[in-house]
Design a protein around this motif. Structure first.
Motif, PDB file in Angstrom:
ATOM      1  N   GLU A  38      54.780  34.286  37.039  1.00  0.00           N
ATOM      2  CA  GLU A  38      54.226  35.610  36.772  1.00  0.00           C
ATOM      3  C   GLU A  38      52.846  35.426  36.159  1.00  0.00           C
ATOM      4  O   GLU A  38      52.675  34.667  35.202  1.00  0.00           O
ATOM      5  CB  GLU A  38      55.124  36.395  35.822  1.00  0.00           C
ATOM      6  CG  GLU A  38      56.440  36.825  36.447  1.00  0.00           C
ATOM      7  CD  GLU A  38      57.260  37.721  35.532  1.00  0.00           C
ATOM      8  OE1 GLU A  38      56.849  37.878  34.349  1.00  0.00           O
ATOM      9  OE2 GLU A  38      58.283  38.267  35.971  1.00  0.00           O
ATOM     10  N   TYR A  39      51.873  36.104  36.732  1.00  0.00           N
ATOM     11  CA  TYR A  39      50.500  35.996  36.236  1.00  0.00           C
ATOM     12  C   TYR A  39      50.106  37.317  35.572  1.00  0.00           C
ATOM     13  O   TYR A  39      50.220  38.387  36.179  1.00  0.00           O
ATOM     14  CB  TYR A  39      49.542  35.690  37.389  1.00  0.00           C
ATOM     15  CG  TYR A  39      48.093  35.721  36.975  1.00  0.00           C
ATOM     16  CD1 TYR A  39      47.504  34.616  36.348  1.00  0.00           C
ATOM     17  CD2 TYR A  39      47.315  36.855  37.186  1.00  0.00           C
ATOM     18  CE1 TYR A  39      46.173  34.657  35.950  1.00  0.00           C
ATOM     19  CE2 TYR A  39      45.992  36.891  36.799  1.00  0.00           C
ATOM     20  CZ  TYR A  39      45.417  35.793  36.178  1.00  0.00           C
ATOM     21  OH  TYR A  39      44.102  35.831  35.775  1.00  0.00           O
ATOM     22  N   ARG A  40      49.657  37.234  34.330  1.00  0.00           N
ATOM     23  CA  ARG A  40      49.280  38.432  33.583  1.00  0.00           C
ATOM     24  C   ARG A  40      47.827  38.331  33.129  1.00  0.00           C
ATOM     25  O   ARG A  40      47.405  37.322  32.579  1.00  0.00           O
ATOM     26  CB  ARG A  40      50.187  38.615  32.359  1.00  0.00           C
ATOM     27  CG  ARG A  40      51.654  38.791  32.725  1.00  0.00           C
ATOM     28  CD  ARG A  40      52.556  38.915  31.501  1.00  0.00           C
ATOM     29  NE  ARG A  40      53.954  38.933  31.902  1.00  0.00           N
ATOM     30  CZ  ARG A  40      54.613  40.033  32.248  1.00  0.00           C
ATOM     31  NH1 ARG A  40      53.995  41.198  32.233  1.00  0.00           N
ATOM     32  NH2 ARG A  40      55.882  39.973  32.615  1.00  0.00           N
ATOM     33  N   PRO A  45      44.226  45.193  38.262  1.00  0.00           N
ATOM     34  CA  PRO A  45      44.275  46.660  38.341  1.00  0.00           C
ATOM     35  C   PRO A  45      45.688  47.172  38.585  1.00  0.00           C
ATOM     36  O   PRO A  45      46.542  46.464  39.140  1.00  0.00           O
ATOM     37  CB  PRO A  45      43.355  46.981  39.525  1.00  0.00           C
ATOM     38  CG  PRO A  45      43.271  45.726  40.314  1.00  0.00           C
ATOM     39  CD  PRO A  45      43.488  44.589  39.384  1.00  0.00           C
ATOM     40  N   LYS A  46      45.916  48.392  38.187  1.00  0.00           N
ATOM     41  CA  LYS A  46      47.260  48.970  38.226  1.00  0.00           C
ATOM     42  C   LYS A  46      47.882  48.929  39.615  1.00  0.00           C
ATOM     43  O   LYS A  46      49.085  48.692  39.778  1.00  0.00           O
ATOM     44  CB  LYS A  46      47.204  50.420  37.723  1.00  0.00           C
ATOM     45  CG  LYS A  46      48.563  51.083  37.594  1.00  0.00           C
ATOM     46  CD  LYS A  46      48.426  52.486  37.007  1.00  0.00           C
ATOM     47  CE  LYS A  46      49.796  53.138  36.867  1.00  0.00           C
ATOM     48  NZ  LYS A  46      49.671  54.520  36.297  1.00  0.00           N
ATOM     49  N   GLY A  47      47.070  49.138  40.644  1.00  0.00           N
ATOM     50  CA  GLY A  47      47.597  49.143  42.005  1.00  0.00           C
ATOM     51  C   GLY A  47      48.178  47.807  42.434  1.00  0.00           C
ATOM     52  O   GLY A  47      48.915  47.737  43.417  1.00  0.00           O
ATOM     53  N   PHE A  48      47.847  46.745  41.678  1.00  0.00           N
ATOM     54  CA  PHE A  48      48.317  45.406  42.041  1.00  0.00           C
ATOM     55  C   PHE A  48      49.424  44.885  41.126  1.00  0.00           C
ATOM     56  O   PHE A  48      49.764  43.709  41.189  1.00  0.00           O
ATOM     57  CB  PHE A  48      47.138  44.419  42.061  1.00  0.00           C
ATOM     58  CG  PHE A  48      46.274  44.575  43.280  1.00  0.00           C
ATOM     59  CD1 PHE A  48      46.500  43.810  44.417  1.00  0.00           C
ATOM     60  CD2 PHE A  48      45.250  45.502  43.302  1.00  0.00           C
ATOM     61  CE1 PHE A  48      45.716  43.959  45.545  1.00  0.00           C
ATOM     62  CE2 PHE A  48      44.451  45.665  44.426  1.00  0.00           C
ATOM     63  CZ  PHE A  48      44.693  44.887  45.552  1.00  0.00           C
ATOM     64  N   TYR A  49      49.962  45.756  40.267  1.00  0.00           N
ATOM     65  CA  TYR A  49      51.122  45.338  39.488  1.00  0.00           C
ATOM     66  C   TYR A  49      52.266  45.009  40.452  1.00  0.00           C
ATOM     67  O   TYR A  49      52.544  45.758  41.389  1.00  0.00           O
ATOM     68  CB  TYR A  49      51.566  46.438  38.534  1.00  0.00           C
ATOM     69  CG  TYR A  49      50.598  46.752  37.410  1.00  0.00           C
ATOM     70  CD1 TYR A  49      49.484  45.945  37.168  1.00  0.00           C
ATOM     71  CD2 TYR A  49      50.790  47.861  36.588  1.00  0.00           C
ATOM     72  CE1 TYR A  49      48.603  46.248  36.138  1.00  0.00           C
ATOM     73  CE2 TYR A  49      49.913  48.167  35.559  1.00  0.00           C
ATOM     74  CZ  TYR A  49      48.816  47.349  35.339  1.00  0.00           C
ATOM     75  OH  TYR A  49      47.935  47.656  34.321  1.00  0.00           O
ATOM     76  N   LEU A 283      51.604  39.179  40.445  1.00  0.00           N
ATOM     77  CA  LEU A 283      50.651  39.751  39.493  1.00  0.00           C
ATOM     78  C   LEU A 283      51.368  40.801  38.666  1.00  0.00           C
ATOM     79  O   LEU A 283      52.065  41.669  39.203  1.00  0.00           O
ATOM     80  CB  LEU A 283      49.457  40.372  40.214  1.00  0.00           C
ATOM     81  CG  LEU A 283      48.716  39.472  41.208  1.00  0.00           C
ATOM     82  CD1 LEU A 283      47.498  40.212  41.765  1.00  0.00           C
ATOM     83  CD2 LEU A 283      48.284  38.155  40.572  1.00  0.00           C
ATOM     84  N   LYS A 284      51.171  40.727  37.356  1.00  0.00           N
ATOM     85  CA  LYS A 284      51.894  41.636  36.449  1.00  0.00           C
ATOM     86  C   LYS A 284      50.929  42.450  35.589  1.00  0.00           C
ATOM     87  O   LYS A 284      49.746  42.145  35.464  1.00  0.00           O
ATOM     88  CB  LYS A 284      52.832  40.823  35.556  1.00  0.00           C
ATOM     89  CG  LYS A 284      54.052  40.272  36.280  1.00  0.00           C
ATOM     90  CD  LYS A 284      55.014  41.372  36.655  1.00  0.00           C
ATOM     91  CE  LYS A 284      56.295  40.847  37.250  1.00  0.00           C
ATOM     92  NZ  LYS A 284      57.253  41.938  37.558  1.00  0.00           N
TER      93      LYS A 284
END
Length: 285
Positions: A38-40, A45-49, A283-284
Motif C-alpha cells: 500500500e502506497y500512501r 489525488p482523491k480519484g486515485f484512492y 494507492l491509498k
C-alpha cells in the motif's frame, strides 16, 4: 554384508537428497509469489484512492502459459506496468512476448518501458511494432497522463541506458547523466502534482530522489538471484556483490521505489530463496 548394506543406505540418502534439490529448484523457479504493498502520499489525488497497479518485470521470455495471466486477472488491476526485459537478448522469442502481452491488454491498460535486453537484442524495433499493434503504451523517454475520478496523475518512462551503450559496456558505463537529463527533459512538460516513473534501473535511486519523482517502479536486479537468509541478494547487474536495491520498497524523503524481483532468469538459470514475483501496489488515501 554390513558394508554392502551401509553403502546401499548411503546411495539411497544421496538419491533422495538429489530428488529433494530438484523439487526445491523447480518450486523456487516456477512458483509465483504475489507481493502486495500500500502506497500512501498526501499528493495522491482523491480519484486515485484504491487505484491498483500490477508490475511485471524481467520476464526474459519465460513462458508461464496461462498461470501468470490468471493471477493478474484475479488481482483485477486498474493498470499494468511492464518495467523491461520482456525478452531475453540471448534467446529472443518475440512470439512468446507478444502472446503474453495479448493476455495482459485484455485485463487492463498496459504501459511498457524497455530494459537492457530489449535495447541490446537487435530486435527491439520489431517488438515495439508488435506491442503498438496490441495498443500497449510504450513510454520510453515519454509520459502519459492517467485520469480517474476527475483527477490526473503523470506516468513517465525512461528508455534503458543500454540504448546508448554496447554489449561490452552496458554493465560498467556511467548512466547517471543519461537518466538525469532524460528526467529533467520529461519534467519540463509535466504539470501533474503526483508522478510515477517506470525505469528498469534501481541503482539510480538517488537521481529519482533528486528529481523529486514520487513513486518509481523498477526491476533489473532479479532479487539478487540468490538470496542469503537475513542478508539479502547476492549479486545484481550494475550493483555487483551484495547489492543495495534488489526487491521490495525503498523510501528516501518524498521518493519511494518499488523494485520487482522479476519473473524470469537470464545468464544464471536458477533462483535460490527468490521465487518469481508479481508486484501489486495500491494507492491509498
Amino acid at each position: 554384508m554390513k558394508l554392502k548394506s551401509k553403502r546401499s543406505r548411503n546411495h539411497f540418502i544421496i538419491f533422495f537428497i538429489i530428488i529433494g534439490l530438484v523439487i526445491f529448484f523447480i518450486w523456487q523457479n516456477n512458483d509465483i509469489v504475489i507481493s502486495t504493498y500500500e502506497y500512501r502520499n498526501l499528493k495522491v489525488p482523491k480519484g486515485f484512492y484504491n487505484y491498483k497497479i500490477v508490475q511485471i518485470s524481467d520476464l526474459h521470455n519465460k513462458n508461464y502459459h496461462d498461470k501468470l495471466s490468471k493471477k493478474v486477472k484475479e488481482i483485477n488491476p486498474d493498470i499494468i506496468v511492464i518495467t523491461g526485459d520482456l525478452i531475453d537478448r540471448r534467446n529472443t522469442r518475440i512470439d512468446i512476448a507478444v502472446e503474453f502481452v495479448q493476455q495482459m491488454v485484455k485485463i487492463a491498460p498496459t504501459y511498457y518501458v524497455s530494459g537492457n535486453h530489449e535495447q541490446l537484442s537487435g530486435e527491439y524495433d520489431e517488438l515495439k511494432e508488435k506491442l503498438e499493434e496490441l495498443n500497449v503504451i510504450n513510454i520510453d523517454n515519454s509520459y502519459a497522463v492517467l485520469n480517474q475520478g476527475g483527477n490526473s496523475i503523470g506516468l513517465m518512462g525512461i528508455a534503458d541506458p543500454a540504448i546508448q551503450q554496447s554489449e561490452g559496456t552496458y554493465l560498467w558505463g556511467d548512466n547517471r547523466e543519461y537518466i538525469k537529463n532524460g528526467l529533467e527533459e520529461l519534467f519540463k512538460n509535466i504539470d501533474t502534482n503526483f508522478n510515477i516513473l517506470l525505469s528498469h534501473r534501481p541503482e539510480q535511486f538517488s537521481i529519482y530522489k533528486e528529481i523529486n519523482v514520487n513513486l518509481v517502479f523498477s526491476g533489473h536486479a532479479h532479487g539478487g538471484q540468490i538470496r542469503v537468509p537475513f542478508i539479502g541478494g547476492l549479486v545484481a547487474p550494475n550493483q555487483g556483490l551484495f547489492p543495495k536495491y534488489t526487491g521490495g520498497v525503498y523510501n528516501d524523503g518524498e521518493t519511494s521505489m518499488v523494485v520487482s524481483r522479476g519473473l524470469g532468469n537470464s545468464i544464471f538459470p536458477l533462483r535460490v530463496f527468490n521465487r518469481p514475483e508479481l508486484v501489486v501496489v495500491t494507492l491509498k488515501k
